[in-house]
Motif scaffolding. Structure first.
Motif, PDB file in Angstrom:
ATOM      1  N   PRO A 326       1.109  -1.409  -0.288  1.00  0.00           N
ATOM      2  CA  PRO A 326      -0.074   0.204   0.213  1.00  0.00           C
ATOM      3  C   PRO A 326       0.757   1.155   0.347  1.00  0.00           C
ATOM      4  O   PRO A 326       1.769   1.268   0.134  1.00  0.00           O
ATOM      5  CB  PRO A 326      -0.561  -0.052   1.429  1.00  0.00           C
ATOM      6  CG  PRO A 326      -0.873  -1.653   1.482  1.00  0.00           C
ATOM      7  CD  PRO A 326       0.146  -2.004   1.067  1.00  0.00           C
ATOM      8  N   ASP A 327       0.262   1.952  -0.435  1.00  0.00           N
ATOM      9  CA  ASP A 327       1.257   3.826  -0.189  1.00  0.00           C
ATOM     10  C   ASP A 327       0.476   3.819   0.717  1.00  0.00           C
ATOM     11  O   ASP A 327       2.123   4.456   1.708  1.00  0.00           O
ATOM     12  CB  ASP A 327      -0.042   4.469  -1.249  1.00  0.00           C
ATOM     13  CG  ASP A 327       0.957   3.947  -3.620  1.00  0.00           C
ATOM     14  OD1 ASP A 327       1.767   4.009  -3.308  1.00  0.00           O
ATOM     15  OD2 ASP A 327      -0.250   3.959  -3.818  1.00  0.00           O
ATOM     16  N   ALA A 345     -10.203   7.545   2.165  1.00  0.00           N
ATOM     17  CA  ALA A 345      -9.286   6.111   1.364  1.00  0.00           C
ATOM     18  C   ALA A 345     -10.050   6.537   0.511  1.00  0.00           C
ATOM     19  O   ALA A 345      -8.981   6.089  -0.425  1.00  0.00           O
ATOM     20  CB  ALA A 345      -9.619   5.236   3.134  1.00  0.00           C
ATOM     21  N   HIS A 346     -11.061   6.878   0.286  1.00  0.00           N
ATOM     22  CA  HIS A 346     -11.991   6.549  -0.279  1.00  0.00           C
ATOM     23  C   HIS A 346     -11.826   7.603  -1.315  1.00  0.00           C
ATOM     24  O   HIS A 346     -11.361   7.289  -3.059  1.00  0.00           O
ATOM     25  CB  HIS A 346     -13.212   6.987  -0.176  1.00  0.00           C
ATOM     26  CG  HIS A 346     -14.632   7.007  -1.428  1.00  0.00           C
ATOM     27  ND1 HIS A 346     -14.363   7.737  -2.349  1.00  0.00           N
ATOM     28  CD2 HIS A 346     -14.923   5.679  -2.297  1.00  0.00           C
ATOM     29  CE1 HIS A 346     -15.287   7.516  -3.625  1.00  0.00           C
ATOM     30  NE2 HIS A 346     -15.285   5.830  -3.291  1.00  0.00           N
ATOM     31  N   ARG A 349      -8.280   5.887  -3.237  1.00  0.00           N
ATOM     32  CA  ARG A 349      -8.070   5.419  -3.774  1.00  0.00           C
ATOM     33  C   ARG A 349      -8.574   6.093  -5.161  1.00  0.00           C
ATOM     34  O   ARG A 349      -8.721   5.909  -6.519  1.00  0.00           O
ATOM     35  CB  ARG A 349      -9.145   4.435  -3.188  1.00  0.00           C
ATOM     36  CG  ARG A 349      -8.713   3.439  -2.121  1.00  0.00           C
ATOM     37  CD  ARG A 349     -10.170   2.710  -1.564  1.00  0.00           C
ATOM     38  NE  ARG A 349      -9.192   2.071  -0.439  1.00  0.00           N
ATOM     39  CZ  ARG A 349     -10.467   1.077   0.721  1.00  0.00           C
ATOM     40  NH1 ARG A 349     -10.836   2.621   0.458  1.00  0.00           N
ATOM     41  NH2 ARG A 349      -8.586   1.403   1.545  1.00  0.00           N
ATOM     42  N   ARG A 354      -2.983   3.147  -3.880  1.00  0.00           N
ATOM     43  CA  ARG A 354      -3.748   1.808  -3.028  1.00  0.00           C
ATOM     44  C   ARG A 354      -3.380   2.416  -1.496  1.00  0.00           C
ATOM     45  O   ARG A 354      -2.415   2.444  -1.015  1.00  0.00           O
ATOM     46  CB  ARG A 354      -1.746   0.672  -3.408  1.00  0.00           C
ATOM     47  CG  ARG A 354      -2.118   0.035  -4.585  1.00  0.00           C
ATOM     48  CD  ARG A 354      -0.798  -0.870  -4.886  1.00  0.00           C
ATOM     49  NE  ARG A 354       0.129  -0.343  -4.622  1.00  0.00           N
ATOM     50  CZ  ARG A 354       0.985   0.278  -5.725  1.00  0.00           C
ATOM     51  NH1 ARG A 354      -0.008   0.046  -7.331  1.00  0.00           N
ATOM     52  NH2 ARG A 354       2.148   0.085  -5.104  1.00  0.00           N
ATOM     53  N   ILE A 355      -4.678   2.596  -1.027  1.00  0.00           N
ATOM     54  CA  ILE A 355      -4.299   2.170   0.359  1.00  0.00           C
ATOM     55  C   ILE A 355      -5.557   1.133   1.195  1.00  0.00           C
ATOM     56  O   ILE A 355      -5.727   0.999   0.397  1.00  0.00           O
ATOM     57  CB  ILE A 355      -5.583   3.331   0.403  1.00  0.00           C
ATOM     58  CG1 ILE A 355      -5.134   5.151   0.075  1.00  0.00           C
ATOM     59  CG2 ILE A 355      -6.380   3.785   1.635  1.00  0.00           C
ATOM     60  CD1 ILE A 355      -3.500   5.744   0.416  1.00  0.00           C
ATOM     61  N   GLU A 356      -4.665   0.736   2.355  1.00  0.00           N
ATOM     62  CA  GLU A 356      -5.610  -0.138   3.310  1.00  0.00           C
ATOM     63  C   GLU A 356      -5.951   1.155   4.416  1.00  0.00           C
ATOM     64  O   GLU A 356      -5.196   1.474   5.579  1.00  0.00           O
ATOM     65  CB  GLU A 356      -4.019  -1.092   4.289  1.00  0.00           C
ATOM     66  CG  GLU A 356      -5.220  -2.092   4.778  1.00  0.00           C
ATOM     67  CD  GLU A 356      -4.753  -3.405   4.879  1.00  0.00           C
ATOM     68  OE1 GLU A 356      -3.716  -4.252   4.382  1.00  0.00           O
ATOM     69  OE2 GLU A 356      -4.134  -3.606   6.373  1.00  0.00           O
ATOM     70  N   ASP A 419      -0.540   4.216 -11.092  1.00  0.00           N
ATOM     71  CA  ASP A 419      -1.646   3.564 -11.146  1.00  0.00           C
ATOM     72  C   ASP A 419      -1.489   2.494 -11.674  1.00  0.00           C
ATOM     73  O   ASP A 419      -0.703   1.793 -11.428  1.00  0.00           O
ATOM     74  CB  ASP A 419      -2.192   4.299 -12.732  1.00  0.00           C
ATOM     75  CG  ASP A 419      -1.364   4.286 -13.900  1.00  0.00           C
ATOM     76  OD1 ASP A 419      -0.118   3.859 -13.880  1.00  0.00           O
ATOM     77  OD2 ASP A 419      -1.668   4.213 -14.980  1.00  0.00           O
TER      78      ASP A 419
END
Ligand code: HAM
Length: 419
Positions: A326-327, A345-346, A349, A354-356, A419
């Motif tokens: 993840p970033d 987060a949304h 993304r 890349r987000i968790e 991307d």
């Protein structure tokens, strides 16, 4: 009997599968930017196809083919069949079979998938491995050769790797005979110093002597292909290297670079990694101007390369690059912060990051451990205090450096979108 996988075959899972999948994704994305279209070709072809393209005296055809045994002979498919050891012959066959060589010869194609060669397995060398390949048809100019290497250099930069490009020119049917003669004469002169394999090569395929791994020093005194190029081939090679320099590709000219497959003419290249052992070529290719015609098509130029995906994955691991991680991991502390954290987060993304979002049931320490474990680049921490002030704590996980930034500035702060 226990059922185990065959020697030289791998089950890819966990980090290895993630890495291989990531490289294929990135290569696809870059191929799209170069306006290259996908082609999917069969895993099995007639043995003939490989004999007539890769070359009957090449190691691939002579020693490494997996032949296919059928249960019943059918009339339509008589003749021997083989599992594909490389993609180029199948792509050329498909191109001719679709009539493109005559109706629409200029084609830019890529393929991706497993190849099979019966080789002695070792680190970086498997009996089934994955290639991502590109083949360009109908372009005899040097610019397209350079473009292939620029594309590989884009992938290199995208993956964050250090790689070296080696280039050479093998000449064409006009200048190759003189070089071959010179090499034969040199080979006869040094016959007693040459290894047993090279004695064979001298008779059957003298160019391969330059590839001998047994005595690299000896071959240094052998004639060099680039000293025998005709005027057209010289000009072609010069344009390739000029364009590589202009494109800031780190390359060296390696006049001993011949390839293990027979179809090459003019430009050949290999991309190597210093982080790997003896199997350090992560991609290779070159021009094959006579191949389409040789396989029954029109006289159309061709040039391309294939990446060894597992080898690139090994190079990433050797340089401690964890692809696909993840970033950022978003850490929400408290019920009020959670919906805002989910929105952040949304938005990130949607911008391509890349987000968790870590489990909010855990405390700060456990959430940070999670971010470390998945090798995220950043942790974004949001508690009541930050919420009130419209900021987040941005922690860079590599060095623990932490700073406070406004919610609107997160994307800029965590950097480029991959991307
Ligand atoms: P190649 O050099 O035989 O060329 O293979 C390309 C790449 O596939 C190698 O540089 C290496 O990274 C990977 N590779 C080959 N054999 C193995 C193996 N046993 N295990 C793991 N990786 C391997 C070709 O196949 C040509 N068709 C390339 C090309 C396309 N030339 C023009 N167009």
């Amino acid at each position: 009997m226990t059922l185990t996988r065959l020697r030289g075959f791998q089950d890819l899972m966990g980090a290895a599968a993630r890495s291989v999948g990531y490289i294929e994704d990135r290569a696809r994305a870059i191929a799209r930017r170069y306006a290259i279209n996908e082609i999917r070709i069969p895993l099995i072809e007639r043995l003939d196809l490989y004999e007539r393209s890769s070359g009957e005296t090449s190691d691939v055809v002579e020693k490494q083919m997996y032949l296919v045994r059928r249960h019943a002979e059918s009339d339509a498919d008589s003749g021997e069949m083989a599992l594909r050891p490389e993609g180029t012959p199948g792509v050329v066959r498909a191109y001719i079979e679709a009539g493109l060589d005559r109706s629409d010869p200029e084609q830019r194609l890529y393929y991706s998938g497993p190849m099979l060669r019966y080789e002695r397995p070792q680190k970086g060398r498997y009996r089934q491995f994955h290639q991502f390949g590109v083949e360009m048809f109908g372009r005899a100019d040097a610019a397209i050769d350079a473009e292939l290497m620029l594309m590989l250099d884009d992938l290199r930069g995208d993956l964050g790797l250090q790689l070296e490009f080696q280039v050479n020119s093998l000449g064409c049917q006009n200048c190759r005979p003189a070089f071959r003669e010179a090499l034969l004469a040199w080979g006869r002169e040094h016959y007693n110093e040459l290894c047993e394999d090279c004695h064979q090569r001298l008779e059957r395929n003298p160019l391969r002597i330059l590839d001998c791994k047994n005595d690299v020093r000896l071959t240094e005194s052998a004639p060099r292909t680039i000293d025998y190029l005709c005027e057209d081939c010289s000009r072609h090679f010069e344009t390739v290297t000029t364009l590589l320099t202009a494109g800031s590709v780190a390359y060296v000219v390696n006049p001993r670079l011949v390839r293990g497959l027979d179809y090459y003419t003019r430009t050949t290249f290999e991309v190597t990694s210093n982080a790997l052992g003896s199997q350090n070529t992560v991609a290779a290719g070159g021009r094959y101007d006579g191949l389409v015609e040789q396989l029954g098509g029109a006289a159309v130029a061709g040039t391309g390369f294939a990446i060894g995906v597992e080898r690139l994955a090994l190079a990433l691991a050797a340089e401690s690059i964890a692809p696909g991680s993840p970033d950022a991991v978003v850490i929400a502390l408290g019920d009020k912060a959670l919906p805002v954290a989910m929105n952040i987060a949304h938005d990130l993304r949607a911008a391509g990051f890349r987000i968790e979002v870590a489990s909010p049931d855990r405390g700060l320490k456990a959430q940070l451990r999670r971010a470390d474990r998945v090798k995220a680049r950043f942790a974004l921490i949001l508690g009541d205090n930050e919420l009130e002030r419209g900021v987040v704590q941005l922690r860079r996980l590599g060095d623990g450096n932490q700073s406070e930034i406004p919610t609107g500035g997160i994307a800029a702060a965590i950097g480029e979108v991959r991307d």
